[in-house]
Enzyme design. Structure first.
Site, PDB file in Angstrom:
ATOM      1  CE1 TYR A 101      11.217  40.207  56.752  1.00  0.00           C
ATOM      2  CE2 TYR A 101      10.188  40.685  54.585  1.00  0.00           C
ATOM      3  CZ  TYR A 101      11.165  40.302  55.369  1.00  0.00           C
ATOM      4  OH  TYR A 101      12.548  40.308  54.941  1.00  0.00           O
ATOM      5  CG  ASP A 172       3.333  36.406  54.693  1.00  0.00           C
ATOM      6  OD1 ASP A 172       3.470  35.047  54.947  1.00  0.00           O
ATOM      7  OD2 ASP A 172       4.397  37.395  54.610  1.00  0.00           O
TER       8      ASP A 172
END
Length: 359
Positions: A101, A172
């Protein structure tokens, strides 16, 4: 601070529905209400609005039970990521995926420039390379699947290699959710979520969470939240918890839609590649011809919404390289699809018609 509820005899789908509820009693509410207060009467455990809120506790009980750890809620996914990275001692080495990300990459690079940590980016799907990079590391941080390349990491193998060198492992789990993978059970020390995405699931919340395997790390995360002030609002927490109640059915439908769309997209003449890890509801397609045709695609649909977030009930997509911060190794024509819960034939008709105009 609190440990996860003992729901070990229940399926995760059930835990998502029943955990974090008030005790059953005549006329008791089914849901924990929204506690809109900054101040508490002295003499109890909370004391002040930055220290705790019953709405947080309910959310944390549910997500902690689902992930098998101790949950701490935050104002956003980036706040949770920041708090987890704060566990790295000054100057410590963080091993991270080259494809992640963009907010995470930017935060790592900023802290590296400030001298707060060192970072080494690796191909997270190359387990041997990751294991080699673990020597001298303080933390191995990764997503799986990665955003937006959709590479899949071997959590158990990486955790074993990291722990052999004394490094923490943080994962994550936003894309997979705890219904599809539980990193703590595979050896991770910490898990992070952007609760904005699948957990809340309706594109109306910005919130994050971190889940720790140990009470020590939970306490450290709570301290970072308290001192940093990145606390979630009670209403957003209530909405995120309400979203979790339907996570199983939303994810089941979205994943089924994604798998069917992947089947139909395979071999499409307008595409160079279809990327799908085999689970979840995120698909990445690489449009033939690069940025121009990909930009045309996202402008020519009726149901698919051109937007940067993901994990909601509605289908969204975007060309990721439109963001200057996206990694240059991501193809210019890559379009990330967040498949929603609409009827799959409607989604296909809309998407294929747009593809046909650029093919």
């Amino acid at each position: 601070m609190h440990a996860a509820s003992d729901d070990s005899d229940l399926h995760p789908d059930t835990v998502a529905v029943v955990a974090g509820r008030p005790a059953h009693a005549p006329d008791a509410p089914m849901n924990v209400p929204v506690h809109l207060t900054s101040t508490y009467v002295a003499g109890g455990d909370i004391a002040y609005g930055r220290y705790g809120n019953p709405s947080w506790t309910a959310f944390e009980d549910v997500l902690g039970a689902l992930e098998g750890g101790r949950c701490v809620s935050f104002a956003s996914g980036m706040a949770a990521i920041s708090a987890v990275l704060d566990l790295v001692e000054p100057g410590g080495l963080v091993v991270a995926p080259r494809h992640s990300y963009t907010g995470t990459v930017a935060l790592l690079e900023e802290r590296a420039q400030q001298g707060r940590l060192r970072v080494e980016f690796v191909d997270i799907a190359d387990t041997a390379a990751v294991a080699a990079a673990c020597e001298g590391a303080a933390m191995v941080w990764f997503e799986t699947p990665t955003n937006p390349a959709l590479e899949v990491a071997d959590i158990a193998a990486i955790a074993a290699a990291a722990h052999a060198h004394g490094a923490l492992v943080a994962v994550d789990n936003t894309f997979a959710t705890p219904l599809l993978q539980r990193p703590l059970a595979l050896g991770a020390d910490l898990v992070v979520h952007s609760a904005t995405k699948y957990l809340s699931g309706h594109s109306d919340v910005v919130m994050g969470a971190a889940i720790a395997a140990s009470a020590e790390h939970e306490a450290a995360l709570v301290q970072r939240r308290t001192l940093g002030g990145a606390i979630p609002a009670p209403l957003e927490t209530y909405l995120a918890l309400r979203g979790i109640r339907t996570l199983a059915v939303r994810l089941e439908r979205a994943q089924a839609n994604a798998q069917e769309l992947v089947r139909r997209l395979d071999g499409h003449p307008a595409l160079d590649e279809v990327r799908y890890p085999g689970f979840g509801a995120i698909v990445s397609i690489v449009v033939r011809g690069g940025a121009g045709p990909a930009d045309a695609l996202v402008e020519r649909t009726r149901l698919w919404v051109h937007a940067t977030s993901l994990g909601g009930v509605e289908s969204t997509f975007e060309r990721r390289r439109r963001w200057p911060a996206e990694q240059p190794t991501i193809p210019e024509g890559l379009v990330r699809l967040s498949v929603g819960i609409e009827q799959v034939d409607d989604l296909w008709r809309d998407l294929s018609a747009a593809l046909d105009t650029i093919g």
